[in-house]
Design a protein around this motif. Structure first.
Motif, PDB file in Angstrom:
ATOM      1  N   VAL A 156       0.831  -1.201   0.000  1.00 13.52           N
ATOM      2  CA  VAL A 156       0.000   0.000   0.000  1.00 13.52           C
ATOM      3  C   VAL A 156       0.871   1.258   0.000  1.00 13.52           C
ATOM      4  O   VAL A 156       2.097   1.201   0.184  1.00 13.52           O
ATOM      5  N   THR A 157       0.218   2.383  -0.205  1.00 12.62           N
ATOM      6  CA  THR A 157       0.926   3.665  -0.206  1.00 12.62           C
ATOM      7  C   THR A 157       1.230   4.096   1.233  1.00 12.62           C
ATOM      8  O   THR A 157       0.771   3.488   2.201  1.00 12.62           O
ATOM      9  N   MET A 158       1.985   5.214   1.376  1.00 12.96           N
ATOM     10  CA  MET A 158       2.370   5.687   2.701  1.00 12.96           C
ATOM     11  C   MET A 158       1.150   6.118   3.505  1.00 12.96           C
ATOM     12  O   MET A 158       1.051   5.835   4.708  1.00 12.96           O
ATOM     13  N   GLU A 159       0.208   6.797   2.873  1.00 17.43           N
ATOM     14  CA  GLU A 159      -0.985   7.235   3.582  1.00 17.43           C
ATOM     15  C   GLU A 159      -1.839   6.042   4.005  1.00 17.43           C
ATOM     16  O   GLU A 159      -2.396   6.024   5.101  1.00 17.43           O
ATOM     17  N   GLN A 160      -1.919   5.068   3.154  1.00 20.03           N
ATOM     18  CA  GLN A 160      -2.681   3.869   3.505  1.00 20.03           C
ATOM     19  C   GLN A 160      -1.995   3.093   4.625  1.00 20.03           C
ATOM     20  O   GLN A 160      -2.660   2.542   5.514  1.00 20.03           O
ATOM     21  N   ARG A 161      -0.661   3.085   4.616  1.00 15.67           N
ATOM     22  CA  ARG A 161       0.067   2.411   5.678  1.00 15.67           C
ATOM     23  C   ARG A 161      -0.148   3.132   7.017  1.00 15.67           C
ATOM     24  O   ARG A 161      -0.261   2.509   8.077  1.00 15.67           O
ATOM     25  N   ARG A 162      -0.167   4.489   6.994  1.00 11.65           N
ATOM     26  CA  ARG A 162      -0.415   5.265   8.206  1.00 11.65           C
ATOM     27  C   ARG A 162      -1.773   4.938   8.800  1.00 11.65           C
ATOM     28  O   ARG A 162      -1.937   4.809  10.016  1.00 11.65           O
ATOM     29  N   GLU A 163      -2.745   4.759   7.926  1.00 15.60           N
ATOM     30  CA  GLU A 163      -4.094   4.427   8.385  1.00 15.60           C
ATOM     31  C   GLU A 163      -4.109   3.070   9.072  1.00 15.60           C
ATOM     32  O   GLU A 163      -4.790   2.886  10.093  1.00 15.60           O
ATOM     33  N   LEU A 164      -3.353   2.138   8.550  1.00 18.33           N
ATOM     34  CA  LEU A 164      -3.273   0.810   9.165  1.00 18.33           C
ATOM     35  C   LEU A 164      -2.593   0.871  10.532  1.00 18.33           C
ATOM     36  O   LEU A 164      -3.031   0.235  11.495  1.00 18.33           O
ATOM     37  N   ILE A 165      -1.518   1.647  10.631  1.00 20.57           N
ATOM     38  CA  ILE A 165      -0.779   1.721  11.896  1.00 20.57           C
ATOM     39  C   ILE A 165      -1.632   2.378  12.975  1.00 20.57           C
ATOM     40  O   ILE A 165      -1.602   1.985  14.146  1.00 20.57           O
ATOM     41  N   LEU A 166      -2.434   3.384  12.605  1.00 20.53           N
ATOM     42  CA  LEU A 166      -3.318   4.029  13.566  1.00 20.53           C
ATOM     43  C   LEU A 166      -4.331   3.030  14.131  1.00 20.53           C
ATOM     44  O   LEU A 166      -4.697   3.099  15.310  1.00 20.53           O
ATOM     45  N   ALA A 167      -4.751   2.110  13.273  1.00 16.28           N
ATOM     46  CA  ALA A 167      -5.718   1.120  13.737  1.00 16.28           C
ATOM     47  C   ALA A 167      -5.068   0.048  14.595  1.00 16.28           C
ATOM     48  O   ALA A 167      -5.712  -0.521  15.491  1.00 16.28           O
ATOM     49  N   VAL A 168      -3.788  -0.214  14.385  1.00 16.12           N
ATOM     50  CA  VAL A 168      -3.114  -1.302  15.092  1.00 16.12           C
ATOM     51  C   VAL A 168      -2.505  -0.827  16.405  1.00 16.12           C
ATOM     52  O   VAL A 168      -2.458  -1.583  17.390  1.00 16.12           O
ATOM     53  N   ARG A 169      -2.080   0.420  16.507  1.00 16.81           N
ATOM     54  CA  ARG A 169      -1.285   0.897  17.638  1.00 16.81           C
ATOM     55  C   ARG A 169      -1.929   0.641  19.004  1.00 16.81           C
ATOM     56  O   ARG A 169      -1.240   0.178  19.926  1.00 16.81           O
ATOM     57  N   PRO A 170      -3.180   0.904  19.223  1.00 16.19           N
ATOM     58  CA  PRO A 170      -3.742   0.677  20.556  1.00 16.19           C
ATOM     59  C   PRO A 170      -3.736  -0.780  20.988  1.00 16.19           C
ATOM     60  O   PRO A 170      -3.866  -1.069  22.188  1.00 16.19           O
ATOM     61  N   HIS A 171      -3.563  -1.687  20.082  1.00 11.97           N
ATOM     62  CA  HIS A 171      -3.685  -3.102  20.406  1.00 11.97           C
ATOM     63  C   HIS A 171      -2.332  -3.828  20.368  1.00 11.97           C
ATOM     64  O   HIS A 171      -2.291  -5.054  20.370  1.00 11.97           O
ATOM     65  N   ILE A 172      -1.248  -3.061  20.354  1.00 10.79           N
ATOM     66  CA  ILE A 172       0.080  -3.674  20.273  1.00 10.79           C
ATOM     67  C   ILE A 172       0.365  -4.571  21.471  1.00 10.79           C
ATOM     68  O   ILE A 172       0.885  -5.695  21.291  1.00 10.79           O
ATOM     69  N   PRO A 173       0.061  -4.178  22.727  1.00 15.84           N
ATOM     70  CA  PRO A 173       0.349  -5.086  23.855  1.00 15.84           C
ATOM     71  C   PRO A 173      -0.358  -6.430  23.733  1.00 15.84           C
ATOM     72  O   PRO A 173       0.198  -7.465  24.093  1.00 15.84           O
ATOM     73  N   ILE A 174      -1.580  -6.405  23.223  1.00 17.86           N
ATOM     74  CA  ILE A 174      -2.312  -7.671  23.066  1.00 17.86           C
ATOM     75  C   ILE A 174      -1.717  -8.495  21.925  1.00 17.86           C
ATOM     76  O   ILE A 174      -1.589  -9.719  22.017  1.00 17.86           O
ATOM     77  N   LEU A 175      -1.318  -7.814  20.863  1.00 20.51           N
ATOM     78  CA  LEU A 175      -0.767  -8.528  19.709  1.00 20.51           C
ATOM     79  C   LEU A 175       0.548  -9.217  20.031  1.00 20.51           C
ATOM     80  O   LEU A 175       0.895 -10.222  19.407  1.00 20.51           O
ATOM     81  N   ARG A 176       1.281  -8.695  21.027  1.00 22.58           N
ATOM     82  CA  ARG A 176       2.550  -9.326  21.374  1.00 22.58           C
ATOM     83  C   ARG A 176       2.363 -10.708  21.998  1.00 22.58           C
ATOM     84  O   ARG A 176       3.323 -11.476  22.071  1.00 22.58           O
ATOM     85  N   GLU A 177       1.161 -11.004  22.414  1.00 27.15           N
ATOM     86  CA  GLU A 177       0.887 -12.301  23.028  1.00 27.15           C
ATOM     87  C   GLU A 177       0.594 -13.382  21.988  1.00 27.15           C
ATOM     88  O   GLU A 177       0.533 -14.563  22.326  1.00 27.15           O
ATOM     89  N   TYR A 178       0.377 -12.985  20.745  1.00 20.68           N
ATOM     90  CA  TYR A 178       0.055 -13.938  19.680  1.00 20.68           C
ATOM     91  C   TYR A 178       1.288 -14.135  18.793  1.00 20.68           C
ATOM     92  O   TYR A 178       1.958 -13.153  18.418  1.00 20.68           O
ATOM     93  N   PRO A 179       1.592 -15.379  18.457  1.00 19.81           N
ATOM     94  CA  PRO A 179       2.811 -15.613  17.648  1.00 19.81           C
ATOM     95  C   PRO A 179       2.767 -14.911  16.300  1.00 19.81           C
ATOM     96  O   PRO A 179       3.774 -14.372  15.842  1.00 19.81           O
ATOM     97  N   HIS A 180       1.592 -14.905  15.647  1.00 19.41           N
ATOM     98  CA  HIS A 180       1.502 -14.263  14.338  1.00 19.41           C
ATOM     99  C   HIS A 180       1.549 -12.749  14.477  1.00 19.41           C
ATOM    100  O   HIS A 180       2.124 -12.061  13.627  1.00 19.41           O
ATOM    101  N   GLY A 181       0.933 -12.223  15.569  1.00 24.65           N
ATOM    102  CA  GLY A 181       0.988 -10.793  15.791  1.00 24.65           C
ATOM    103  C   GLY A 181       2.396 -10.315  16.088  1.00 24.65           C
ATOM    104  O   GLY A 181       2.835  -9.266  15.592  1.00 24.65           O
ATOM    105  N   LYS A 182       3.133 -11.087  16.890  1.00 23.79           N
ATOM    106  CA  LYS A 182       4.520 -10.721  17.193  1.00 23.79           C
ATOM    107  C   LYS A 182       5.366 -10.701  15.932  1.00 23.79           C
ATOM    108  O   LYS A 182       6.271  -9.884  15.779  1.00 23.79           O
TER     109      LYS A 182
END
Length: 587
Positions: free
Chosen positions: A534-560
């Motif tokens: 994706v483009t840079m703006e589209q990537r920024r949109e994805l990161i904004l959606a993922v950032r609040p859930h980073i601590p939870i994602l670290r518990e999953y092997p695929h998320g890590k």
């Protein structure tokens, strides 16, 4: 090499055992007889005793055993219920031999050593206690005497007596002894006597009888050496570099069906001149039906289609045209048809396709035939393969059935690649009708990917919107997730934006779809493809959606795994570069 065996005398009054008798009482002879008869030899014969020196030392009171003397004196061997094999046995005192232990050659002596009483277990000997009637014994002795007198010996008389013994219910074991006697006695004659008694044209080397006394089917050795051209070439190809195709005329079939010979022809056809090709072409044409489906011969025919001329192509096609519907389903013959469709002129291509048309529905689903159809779609003009498209559109379900078939899906993909839009449009419409079923199939998902790659812009939008409407379901499926990745690879920015907006959506106030995808074993690959494509703006949109859930994602092997990849690509500075708003409860 072991040292000689020592032979000891039990009594001084008796002469020492001869070297020939020593072998019969030796430990080595015991091993030989044990391996043949399966029963041990007794260590003592009458009043003689065999002494085996365990240390292999020479004994002063016993003679050394000399094998040369044994060999030169005829090699007499004594065993249980066995006969003296050559000549007259040594003179000695003892009881007469029983009738069951008959001397095979020559006149028996007046007295001989008694044989052991233990019965032999050989399958070709009778029991030690069995007695043959006098008439059979007399006939056997007559045969023996006839053998000993070489001047009166003749083969016809021997087999006449042999037939007489057969008529008197001779046991198979004795019959085998007679046959073995004849063979062994014939071998004992000198060359001069053999030439006097037997004609040179009938002289053969007999094959040894089996343990059961039954001769094999072929009783003579074949001493003929196959010294033809192919054998010499196989033995030393480097010494026959000057061999040409014209030199193998008359042996083409033999060369072509041999691995080494076939390779020789192929190499020569690549560089030889026209006259050399013509020198063997008639033989190739004559044996075309046999070569086309041969494991090595098919390559010779392919080389003529590849390096031959128009006259060769025409005659070869005419030679195989009637069997094309059969050849399409054969492992090696289908390769010849593919090469023909690839190299020959258009009229000859059409001639072959007319024959394939008879079996087109079956051919598309066959493991060999589908390759012939694919080659026709690739190499023949689209107007001449309309019958293939018509077969795919024959019923509303034909496209679906072919798309989910392991071989038929290849035919559909080749059509999407090489057919003109007027032919592919109705096929794609049928694919859209059953999109979900085809996209979720292990073979059908490749057909959908080909629609994305070779279809129109309209077809791509339809597929992108279809997967975006139910992104999580398609992304978490093993096969349809490949379709989303292909959309991200080949789609335009507009197409990618549709997928990113769907991934960042919060359905019913739950976590974003992209976060749920990062936890799945298949969908996490789709998320990785998003960050890469994706483009840079589209990537920024994805990161904004993922950032609040980073601590939870670290518990999953695929998320890590995805977070580690983000750290690698963005050097842990991407979050600060984008001035994200502070989210409540975030770290």
């Amino acid at each position: 090499m072991s040292r000689p065996i020592s032979i000891a005398n039990a009594y001084n009054s008796e002469p020492l055992a001869s070297p020939i008798e020593s072998l019969g009482r030796s430990f080595g002879a015991q091993q030989i007889v044990d391996s043949v008869c399966g029963s041990p030899i007794q260590r003592s014969f009458a009043n003689r005793h065999v002494s085996i020196n365990q240390k292999n030392d020479f004994s002063q009171d016993t003679p050394d055993f000399h094998f040369n003397s044994f060999y030169n004196q005829g090699g007499k061997v004594l065993g249980q219920n066995t006969a003296y094999m050559f000549g007259t046995p040594p003179s000695s005192t003892g009881k007469p031999l029983p009738l069951s232990s008959t001397y095979m050659f020559g006149t028996p002596p007046q007295t001989a050593l008694p044989l052991p009483s233990a019965p032999c277990t050989c399958s070709h000997h009778t029991s030690g206690s069995s007695i043959i009637n006098n008439q059979l014994a007399a006939a056997l002795l007559s045969v023996n005497n006839n053998f000993m007198n070489s001047s009166n010996w003749n083969e016809a008389a021997l087999f006449a007596q042999h037939q007489m013994l057969q008529q008197q219910s001779l046991t198979p074991s004795l019959e085998s002894q007679l046959i073995a006697a004849r063979n062994m006695h014939a071998a004992s004659f000198s060359d001069a006597n053999l030439m006097n008694q037997v004609q040179p044209s009938s002289l053969r080397v007999p094959v040894q009888t089996s343990s059961t006394g039954v001769f094999p089917t072929n009783t003579f050795r074949d001493t003929t050496i196959n010294d033809d051209l192919l054998t010499r070439y196989r033995a030393n190809p480097s010494m026959m570099k000057g061999l040409k195709l014209s030199d193998i005329r008359g042996m083409l079939l033999k060369f072509a069906k041999d691995q080494v010979g076939s390779r020789f022809i192929q190499q020569k056809l690549e560089f030889c001149d026209k006259s050399e090709k013509d020198s063997i072409f008639d033989e190739v044409l004559e044996n075309a039906h046999e070569l086309v489906d041969d494991i090595f011969g098919n390559y010779v025919v392919q080389k003529f289609f590849e390096y031959g001329e128009e006259k060769h192509w025409s005659r070869l096609v005419d030679a195989i045209i009637e069997r094309v519907p059969t050849y399409a389903f054969q492992m090696y013959a289908c390769r010849v048809l593919q090469k023909a469709l690839e190299k020959v002129s258009e009229p000859l291509q059409i001639k072959i396709l007319i024959q394939i048309r008879q079996v087109i529905p079956r051919c598309m689903k066959d493991q060999n035939g589908n390759h012939v159809i694919q080659k026709a779609i690739e190499k023949v003009d689209s107007q001449y393969i309309q019958f293939i498209v018509d077969a795919l559109l024959e019923t509303p379900n034909t496209i679906y059935e072919m798309s989910v078939d392991p071989y038929g899906c290849r035919v559909v993909q080749r059509c999407l690649e090489h057919c003109i839009p007027s032919q592919t449009t109705p096929m794609i419409e049928r694919i859209h009708e059953r999109f979900d079923e085809i996209a979720n199939n292990q073979y059908g998902n490749y057909v959908v990917q080909h629609v994305i790659q070779h279809g129109s812009e309209k077809d791509r939008i339809i597929i992108v919107e279809r997967v975006s409407e139910n992104l999580l379901e398609f992304a978490t499926h093993k096969y349809s997730s490949n379709v989303i990745e292909k959309c991200l690879e080949l789609g335009a920015v507009y197409h990618k934006g549709i997928i990113v907006r769907s991934a960042c959506h919060h359905p019913d106030g739950s976590v974003p779809i992209v976060v749920q995808m990062m936890k799945d074993q298949y969908a996490n690959y789709v998320v990785q493809k998003m960050f890469d494509q994706v483009t840079m703006e589209q990537r920024r949109e994805l990161i904004l959606a993922v950032r609040p859930h980073i601590p939870i994602l670290r518990e999953y092997p695929h998320g890590k795994h995805i977070l580690a990849k983000l750290d690698k690509y963005f050097q842990k500075q991407v979050l600060t570069n984008y001035q994200y708003p502070v989210m409540p409860g975030s770290n």
